[in-house]
Motif scaffolding. Structure first.
Motif, PDB file in Angstrom:
ATOM      1  N   ARG A  39       0.802  -1.223   0.000  1.00 47.54           N
ATOM      2  CA  ARG A  39       0.000   0.000   0.000  1.00 47.54           C
ATOM      3  C   ARG A  39       0.836   1.275   0.000  1.00 47.54           C
ATOM      4  N   ARG A  40       2.163   1.109   0.015  1.00 47.36           N
ATOM      5  CA  ARG A  40       3.027   2.279   0.218  1.00 47.36           C
ATOM      6  C   ARG A  40       2.935   3.304  -0.909  1.00 47.36           C
ATOM      7  N   VAL A  41       2.753   4.553  -0.517  1.00 43.55           N
ATOM      8  CA  VAL A  41       2.735   5.685  -1.440  1.00 43.55           C
ATOM      9  C   VAL A  41       3.984   6.532  -1.212  1.00 43.55           C
ATOM     10  N   LYS A  42       4.320   6.718   0.083  1.00 42.81           N
ATOM     11  CA  LYS A  42       5.507   7.496   0.457  1.00 42.81           C
ATOM     12  C   LYS A  42       6.611   6.559   0.936  1.00 42.81           C
ATOM     13  N   ASP A  43       7.846   6.866   0.562  1.00 45.00           N
ATOM     14  CA  ASP A  43       8.974   6.031   0.916  1.00 45.00           C
ATOM     15  C   ASP A  43       9.396   6.300   2.370  1.00 45.00           C
ATOM     16  N   VAL A  44       9.135   5.339   3.236  1.00 46.68           N
ATOM     17  CA  VAL A  44       9.478   5.483   4.649  1.00 46.68           C
ATOM     18  C   VAL A  44      10.433   4.351   5.030  1.00 46.68           C
ATOM     19  N   LYS A  45      11.554   4.700   5.687  1.00 46.90           N
ATOM     20  CA  LYS A  45      12.504   3.672   6.106  1.00 46.90           C
ATOM     21  C   LYS A  45      12.054   3.104   7.451  1.00 46.90           C
ATOM     22  N   VAL A  46      11.750   1.807   7.453  1.00 40.95           N
ATOM     23  CA  VAL A  46      11.319   1.157   8.690  1.00 40.95           C
ATOM     24  C   VAL A  46      12.498   0.351   9.237  1.00 40.95           C
ATOM     25  N   ASP A  47      12.879   0.595  10.493  1.00 43.07           N
ATOM     26  CA  ASP A  47      14.040  -0.085  11.078  1.00 43.07           C
ATOM     27  C   ASP A  47      13.667  -1.420  11.716  1.00 43.07           C
ATOM     28  N   TYR A  48      12.499  -1.484  12.332  1.00 44.76           N
ATOM     29  CA  TYR A  48      12.055  -2.719  12.993  1.00 44.76           C
ATOM     30  C   TYR A  48      10.593  -2.970  12.627  1.00 44.76           C
ATOM     31  N   THR A  49      10.335  -4.175  12.106  1.00 43.81           N
ATOM     32  CA  THR A  49       8.961  -4.536  11.718  1.00 43.81           C
ATOM     33  C   THR A  49       8.558  -5.810  12.440  1.00 43.81           C
ATOM     34  N   GLY A  50       7.377  -5.811  13.026  1.00 43.82           N
ATOM     35  CA  GLY A  50       6.852  -7.022  13.650  1.00 43.82           C
ATOM     36  C   GLY A  50       6.453  -8.029  12.582  1.00 43.82           C
ATOM     37  N   PHE A  51       5.500  -7.643  11.750  1.00 39.02           N
ATOM     38  CA  PHE A  51       4.981  -8.529  10.704  1.00 39.02           C
ATOM     39  C   PHE A  51       4.646  -7.735   9.451  1.00 39.02           C
ATOM     40  N   GLU A  52       4.975  -8.311   8.292  1.00 36.66           N
ATOM     41  CA  GLU A  52       4.460  -7.773   7.036  1.00 36.66           C
ATOM     42  C   GLU A  52       3.146  -8.484   6.781  1.00 36.66           C
ATOM     43  N   ILE A  53       2.126  -7.716   6.445  1.00 35.13           N
ATOM     44  CA  ILE A  53       0.804  -8.325   6.230  1.00 35.13           C
ATOM     45  C   ILE A  53       0.257  -7.920   4.857  1.00 35.13           C
ATOM     46  N   PRO A  54      -0.707  -8.699   4.345  1.00 37.02           N
ATOM     47  CA  PRO A  54      -1.310  -8.350   3.051  1.00 37.02           C
ATOM     48  C   PRO A  54      -2.207  -7.128   3.167  1.00 37.02           C
ATOM     49  N   ASP A  55      -2.661  -6.653   2.039  1.00 34.54           N
ATOM     50  CA  ASP A  55      -3.506  -5.460   2.005  1.00 34.54           C
ATOM     51  C   ASP A  55      -4.926  -5.773   2.453  1.00 34.54           C
ATOM     52  N   GLU A  56      -5.091  -5.895   3.757  1.00 30.56           N
ATOM     53  CA  GLU A  56      -6.407  -6.163   4.354  1.00 30.56           C
ATOM     54  C   GLU A  56      -6.555  -5.213   5.523  1.00 30.56           C
ATOM     55  N   PHE A  57      -7.768  -4.825   5.833  1.00 30.41           N
ATOM     56  CA  PHE A  57      -7.968  -3.936   6.970  1.00 30.41           C
ATOM     57  C   PHE A  57      -7.981  -4.747   8.257  1.00 30.41           C
ATOM     58  N   VAL A  58      -7.045  -4.446   9.146  1.00 31.26           N
ATOM     59  CA  VAL A  58      -6.894  -5.250  10.366  1.00 31.26           C
ATOM     60  C   VAL A  58      -7.225  -4.443  11.623  1.00 31.26           C
ATOM     61  N   VAL A  59      -7.551  -5.174  12.665  1.00 32.61           N
ATOM     62  CA  VAL A  59      -7.855  -4.558  13.963  1.00 32.61           C
ATOM     63  C   VAL A  59      -7.190  -5.360  15.082  1.00 32.61           C
ATOM     64  N   GLY A  60      -7.234  -4.797  16.271  1.00 40.42           N
ATOM     65  CA  GLY A  60      -6.697  -5.478  17.444  1.00 40.42           C
ATOM     66  C   GLY A  60      -5.324  -4.952  17.793  1.00 40.42           C
ATOM     67  N   TYR A  61      -4.918  -5.220  19.018  1.00 45.71           N
ATOM     68  CA  TYR A  61      -3.606  -4.785  19.497  1.00 45.71           C
ATOM     69  C   TYR A  61      -3.395  -3.284  19.273  1.00 45.71           C
ATOM     70  N   GLY A  62      -4.437  -2.525  19.507  1.00 46.60           N
ATOM     71  CA  GLY A  62      -4.349  -1.068  19.354  1.00 46.60           C
ATOM     72  C   GLY A  62      -5.034  -0.542  18.112  1.00 46.60           C
ATOM     73  N   LEU A  63      -5.165  -1.401  17.107  1.00 43.93           N
ATOM     74  CA  LEU A  63      -5.770  -0.949  15.848  1.00 43.93           C
ATOM     75  C   LEU A  63      -7.289  -1.006  15.926  1.00 43.93           C
ATOM     76  N   ASP A  64      -7.924   0.015  15.363  1.00 46.54           N
ATOM     77  CA  ASP A  64      -9.379   0.094  15.478  1.00 46.54           C
ATOM     78  C   ASP A  64     -10.083   0.075  14.136  1.00 46.54           C
ATOM     79  N   TYR A  65     -11.359  -0.233  14.211  1.00 49.86           N
ATOM     80  CA  TYR A  65     -12.279   0.051  13.119  1.00 49.86           C
ATOM     81  C   TYR A  65     -13.386   0.886  13.746  1.00 49.86           C
ATOM     82  N   ALA A  66     -13.482   2.149  13.347  1.00 46.66           N
ATOM     83  CA  ALA A  66     -14.438   3.085  13.958  1.00 46.66           C
ATOM     84  C   ALA A  66     -14.335   3.065  15.491  1.00 46.66           C
TER      85      ALA A  66
END
Ligand code: IMP
Ligand code: MG
Length: 175
Positions: A132-159
């Motif tokens: 989904r990346r539009v802007k080039d951002v350097k990420v130093d530490y990543t937990g998980f790479e995930i597919p283009d799906e809307f996710v929730v939980g662990y802090g992430l919300d839907y509405a």
């Protein structure tokens, strides 16, 4: 149709990965103090768990940067809703974010924080949606790479819902 949640990353896997990140970060910052910056609200669960796994001294601050309304699409507008309480000058800054999607938010935030002269600045995200990346951002530490799906939980919300789920799930039945 009402929405349902399908588990994408179970709680045990999230916990295990956060421990690994904590170990890696502790090693790489050996002899230093880390100034964690949580991007509210989504980053808060991840930052608390990560901070508990870091063995070098940490301090923490919080910032609220928003580009999202109540839906699943970005408005594209980044705004600082709450700025940091403390100066980051000469500090080893580690930004803790829930997810990098388009990259718009972090691209903007990195630019703003760089101008405040930290000793260093790195980025740690629990989730990354590289497709989904539009802007080039350097990420130093990543937990998980995930597919283009809307996710929730662990802090992430839907509405504003589902932030408290202890796992990462995919919202189904949403337009
Ligand atoms: P970006 O500016 O497009 O990278 O978006 C970053 C922000 O959008 C994240 O910090 C989240 O708050 C939100 N976001 C992006 N994708 C998701 C998702 O799948 N679920 C919940 N929030 C999301
Ligand atoms: Mg966020």
């Amino acid at each position: 149709m009402s929405e349902t949640i399908r588990v994408l990353i179970p709680e045990e896997e999230v916990d295990k990965r956060i421990r690994e990140l904590g170990e890696q970060i502790s090693k790489e910052y050996e002899g230093k103090q880390i100034h964690l910056i949580c991007v509210l609200k989504g980053g808060v669960f991840f930052m608390c768990e990560l901070a508990k796994r870091i063995t070098v001294p940490v301090s923490m601050d919080f910032m609220c940067v928003g580009s999202y309304g109540d839906g699943t699409k970005s408005s594209g507008v980044v705004r600082i809703a709450k700025d940091l309480d403390e100066s980051i000058e000469n500090k080893e800054v580690l930004i803790v974010e829930d997810i990098i999607d388009s990259g718009n938010t972090l691209y903007y935030l990195m630019d703003v924080l760089h101008r405040r002269h930290p000793a260093s600045i790195r980025l740690c995200t629990l989730l990354d949606k590289p497709d989904r990346r539009v802007k080039d951002v350097k990420v130093d530490y990543t937990g998980f790479e995930i597919p283009d799906e809307f996710v929730v939980g662990y802090g992430l919300d839907y509405a504003q819902k589902y932030r408290n789920l202890p796992y990462i799930g995919i919202v189904e039945g949403v337009e």
